[in-house]
Design a protein around this motif. Structure first.
Motif, PDB file in Angstrom:
ATOM      1  N   PHE A   1       2.295   8.247  13.236  1.00 57.63           N
ATOM      2  CA  PHE A   1       1.502   8.823  14.320  1.00 57.63           C
ATOM      3  C   PHE A   1       0.078   8.277  14.348  1.00 57.63           C
ATOM      4  CE2 PHE A   1       4.797  12.176  13.931  1.00 57.63           C
ATOM      5  CZ  PHE A   1       5.343  11.986  15.191  1.00 57.63           C
ATOM      6  N   ALA A   2      -0.486   7.980  13.184  1.00 56.66           N
ATOM      7  CA  ALA A   2      -1.841   7.413  13.159  1.00 56.66           C
ATOM      8  C   ALA A   2      -1.855   6.014  13.776  1.00 56.66           C
ATOM      9  CB  ALA A   2      -2.362   7.363  11.731  1.00 56.66           C
ATOM     10  N   SER A   3      -0.817   5.234  13.550  1.00 54.64           N
ATOM     11  CA  SER A   3      -0.735   3.908  14.165  1.00 54.64           C
ATOM     12  C   SER A   3      -0.643   4.019  15.679  1.00 54.64           C
ATOM     13  CB  SER A   3       0.482   3.149  13.637  1.00 54.64           C
ATOM     14  OG  SER A   3       0.373   2.930  12.269  1.00 54.64           O
ATOM     15  N   PHE A   4       0.191   4.928  16.136  1.00 60.59           N
ATOM     16  CA  PHE A   4       0.373   5.110  17.577  1.00 60.59           C
ATOM     17  C   PHE A   4      -0.907   5.630  18.237  1.00 60.59           C
ATOM     18  CE2 PHE A   4       1.776   7.716  21.205  1.00 60.59           C
ATOM     19  CZ  PHE A   4       2.386   6.721  21.952  1.00 60.59           C
ATOM     20  N   ILE A   5      -1.458   6.696  17.695  1.00 67.30           N
ATOM     21  CA  ILE A   5      -2.670   7.295  18.272  1.00 67.30           C
ATOM     22  C   ILE A   5      -3.868   6.355  18.099  1.00 67.30           C
ATOM     23  CG2 ILE A   5      -4.253   9.273  18.113  1.00 67.30           C
ATOM     24  CD1 ILE A   5      -1.506   9.910  19.339  1.00 67.30           C
ATOM     25  N   GLY A   6      -3.919   5.643  16.980  1.00 65.02           N
ATOM     26  CA  GLY A   6      -5.010   4.707  16.745  1.00 65.02           C
ATOM     27  C   GLY A   6      -5.050   3.598  17.781  1.00 65.02           C
TER      28      GLY A   6
ATOM     29  N   VAL B   1       3.491  -2.707  13.241  1.00 64.89           N
ATOM     30  CA  VAL B   1       3.889  -2.695  11.831  1.00 64.89           C
ATOM     31  C   VAL B   1       3.732  -1.304  11.239  1.00 64.89           C
ATOM     32  CG1 VAL B   1       3.381  -3.650   9.559  1.00 64.89           C
ATOM     33  CG2 VAL B   1       3.419  -5.144  11.539  1.00 64.89           C
ATOM     34  N   GLY B   2       2.650  -0.607  11.583  1.00 64.79           N
ATOM     35  CA  GLY B   2       2.468   0.763  11.097  1.00 64.79           C
ATOM     36  C   GLY B   2       3.551   1.689  11.591  1.00 64.79           C
ATOM     37  N   ILE B   3       3.923   1.541  12.860  1.00 70.39           N
ATOM     38  CA  ILE B   3       5.004   2.358  13.405  1.00 70.39           C
ATOM     39  C   ILE B   3       6.319   2.023  12.717  1.00 70.39           C
ATOM     40  CG2 ILE B   3       6.387   2.754  15.495  1.00 70.39           C
ATOM     41  CD1 ILE B   3       3.722   2.488  17.082  1.00 70.39           C
ATOM     42  N   PHE B   4       6.591   0.741  12.527  1.00 68.76           N
ATOM     43  CA  PHE B   4       7.835   0.311  11.886  1.00 68.76           C
ATOM     44  C   PHE B   4       7.925   0.802  10.441  1.00 68.76           C
ATOM     45  CE2 PHE B   4      10.215  -2.865   9.409  1.00 68.76           C
ATOM     46  CZ  PHE B   4      11.448  -2.744  10.021  1.00 68.76           C
ATOM     47  N   ILE B   5       6.857   0.612   9.679  1.00 67.17           N
ATOM     48  CA  ILE B   5       6.850   1.063   8.279  1.00 67.17           C
ATOM     49  C   ILE B   5       6.972   2.590   8.226  1.00 67.17           C
ATOM     50  CG2 ILE B   5       5.440   1.226   6.173  1.00 67.17           C
ATOM     51  CD1 ILE B   5       6.153  -1.573   6.325  1.00 67.17           C
ATOM     52  N   GLY B   6       6.323   3.284   9.142  1.00 68.69           N
ATOM     53  CA  GLY B   6       6.436   4.740   9.180  1.00 68.69           C
ATOM     54  C   GLY B   6       7.866   5.197   9.439  1.00 68.69           C
TER      55      GLY B   6
ATOM     56  N   LEU C   1       0.812  -1.218   0.000  1.00 70.89           N
ATOM     57  CA  LEU C   1       0.000   0.000   0.000  1.00 70.89           C
ATOM     58  C   LEU C   1       0.845   1.267   0.000  1.00 70.89           C
ATOM     59  CD1 LEU C   1      -2.754  -1.070   2.553  1.00 70.89           C
ATOM     60  CD2 LEU C   1      -2.971  -0.892   0.076  1.00 70.89           C
ATOM     61  N   THR C   2       2.045   1.200   0.563  1.00 73.09           N
ATOM     62  CA  THR C   2       2.863   2.404   0.716  1.00 73.09           C
ATOM     63  C   THR C   2       4.037   2.486  -0.246  1.00 73.09           C
ATOM     64  OG1 THR C   2       4.258   1.374   2.404  1.00 73.09           O
ATOM     65  CG2 THR C   2       2.307   2.564   3.161  1.00 73.09           C
ATOM     66  N   ARG C   3       4.228   1.534  -1.109  1.00 71.43           N
ATOM     67  CA  ARG C   3       5.450   1.536  -1.932  1.00 71.43           C
ATOM     68  C   ARG C   3       5.472   2.647  -2.985  1.00 71.43           C
ATOM     69  NH1 ARG C   3       5.481  -1.707  -6.874  1.00 71.43           N
ATOM     70  NH2 ARG C   3       3.378  -2.431  -7.262  1.00 71.43           N
ATOM     71  N   ARG C   4       4.374   3.266  -3.254  1.00 75.09           N
ATOM     72  CA  ARG C   4       4.342   4.368  -4.217  1.00 75.09           C
ATOM     73  C   ARG C   4       4.430   5.740  -3.538  1.00 75.09           C
ATOM     74  NH1 ARG C   4       0.722   0.661  -5.507  1.00 75.09           N
ATOM     75  NH2 ARG C   4       1.038  -0.537  -7.405  1.00 75.09           N
ATOM     76  N   TRP C   5       4.512   5.752  -2.225  1.00 77.35           N
ATOM     77  CA  TRP C   5       4.594   7.007  -1.500  1.00 77.35           C
ATOM     78  C   TRP C   5       5.964   7.628  -1.697  1.00 77.35           C
ATOM     79  CZ3 TRP C   5       2.179   5.976   3.987  1.00 77.35           C
ATOM     80  CH2 TRP C   5       0.825   5.687   3.832  1.00 77.35           C
ATOM     81  N   ARG C   6       5.982   8.906  -2.021  1.00 75.25           N
ATOM     82  CA  ARG C   6       7.237   9.618  -2.258  1.00 75.25           C
ATOM     83  C   ARG C   6       7.402  10.837  -1.348  1.00 75.25           C
ATOM     84  NH1 ARG C   6       8.522   5.490  -3.808  1.00 75.25           N
ATOM     85  NH2 ARG C   6       8.621   4.777  -5.937  1.00 75.25           N
ATOM     86  N   LYS C   7       6.528  10.981  -0.361  1.00 79.26           N
ATOM     87  CA  LYS C   7       6.606  12.118   0.555  1.00 79.26           C
ATOM     88  C   LYS C   7       6.819  11.612   1.979  1.00 79.26           C
ATOM     89  CE  LYS C   7       3.922  15.274  -2.179  1.00 79.26           C
ATOM     90  NZ  LYS C   7       2.883  16.269  -2.220  1.00 79.26           N
ATOM     91  N   ILE C   8       7.739  12.240   2.655  1.00 81.13           N
ATOM     92  CA  ILE C   8       8.043  11.871   4.033  1.00 81.13           C
ATOM     93  C   ILE C   8       6.819  12.076   4.919  1.00 81.13           C
ATOM     94  CG2 ILE C   8       9.482  12.488   6.019  1.00 81.13           C
ATOM     95  CD1 ILE C   8      11.690  13.212   3.988  1.00 81.13           C
ATOM     96  N   ARG C   9       6.051  13.085   4.602  1.00 79.75           N
ATOM     97  CA  ARG C   9       4.872  13.418   5.395  1.00 79.75           C
ATOM     98  C   ARG C   9       3.908  12.230   5.498  1.00 79.75           C
ATOM     99  NH1 ARG C   9       2.395  18.216   2.775  1.00 79.75           N
ATOM    100  NH2 ARG C   9       2.418  16.774   1.039  1.00 79.75           N
ATOM    101  N   TYR C  10       3.740  11.459   4.430  1.00 77.19           N
ATOM    102  CA  TYR C  10       2.815  10.325   4.460  1.00 77.19           C
ATOM    103  C   TYR C  10       3.266   9.262   5.461  1.00 77.19           C
ATOM    104  CZ  TYR C  10       0.970  12.277   0.102  1.00 77.19           C
ATOM    105  OH  TYR C  10       0.428  13.095  -0.856  1.00 77.19           O
ATOM    106  N   PHE C  11       4.568   9.002   5.489  1.00 78.44           N
ATOM    107  CA  PHE C  11       5.079   8.009   6.432  1.00 78.44           C
ATOM    108  C   PHE C  11       4.988   8.502   7.870  1.00 78.44           C
ATOM    109  CE2 PHE C  11       7.065   6.503   2.507  1.00 78.44           C
ATOM    110  CZ  PHE C  11       6.736   5.159   2.578  1.00 78.44           C
TER     111      PHE C  11
ATOM    112  N   VAL D   1      10.742   3.344   9.034  1.00 76.43           N
ATOM    113  CA  VAL D   1      11.636   2.900   7.957  1.00 76.43           C
ATOM    114  C   VAL D   1      11.406   3.720   6.690  1.00 76.43           C
ATOM    115  CG1 VAL D   1      12.161   0.959   6.420  1.00 76.43           C
ATOM    116  CG2 VAL D   1      11.952   0.586   8.865  1.00 76.43           C
ATOM    117  N   GLY D   2      10.154   3.987   6.345  1.00 77.05           N
ATOM    118  CA  GLY D   2       9.864   4.795   5.156  1.00 77.05           C
ATOM    119  C   GLY D   2      10.393   6.206   5.280  1.00 77.05           C
TER     120      GLY D   2
END
Length: 153
Positions: free
Chosen positions: A72-77, A124-129, A57-67, A131-132
């Motif tokens: 933060f969404a994973s943590f707060i969620g 996993v969301g925190i880790f991907i965030g 889902l995230t491999r096309r993301w090119r902005k640091i802001r998205y990660f 690492v990305g």
């Protein structure tokens, strides 16, 4: 070396990569079903399956802001889901179903779903965030360095 980078780049941008990642996710999900999430092996397989799905889902993301938003969404969620579970759903179930509401099948299904969402998506969301974000920062620094080298010569 250049041909390996070109091949990896072509694979990254192709539909084949999507198919491979989704097939790998499905295989890991089936393994999780057979092993179960009540032991360390099942949890690790679940994390791998979730990581592969989030990577797709995230491999096309090119902005640091998205990660960073994912991080933060994973943590707060996780905090919000835990709060809703403990402070809202559990008292509501006790109020509607009585003292033995937490022993019902519906409550156990709800408990498993919420617990697995928190267990699998939060780390996993925190880790991907993380690492990305680090990966994109490194790529930006390398591209800035290349630009400064070509501009000065």
């Amino acid at each position: 070396m250049q041909t390996i980078i070109q091949r990896l780049s072509a694979l990254k941008n192709s539909r084949l990569a999507t198919r491979v990642l989704l097939t790998l996710f499905a295989a890991l999900a089936i393994c999780v079903i057979f092993v179960g999430l009540d032991n360390p092996t099942g949890i690790i397989l679940g994390w791998l399956a979730t990581a592969i799905l989030l990577a797709e889902l995230t491999r096309r993301w090119r902005k640091i802001r998205y990660f960073l938003i994912l991080l933060f969404a994973s943590f707060i969620g996780a905090i919000i889901l835990s709060f809703l579970y403990v402070e809202v759903a559990f008292p509501l179930a006790g109020w509607l179903g009585g003292v033995n509401a937490s022993q019902s099948t519906a409550w156990r299904i709800f408990h498993v779903i919420i617990s697995n969402i928190i267990l699998l998506l939060t780390p996993v969301g925190i880790f991907i965030g993380i690492v990305g974000t680090i990966w994109l920062i490194i790529l930006r620094l390398v591209s800035l360095r290349k630009r400064s080298r070509t501009g000065s010569t």
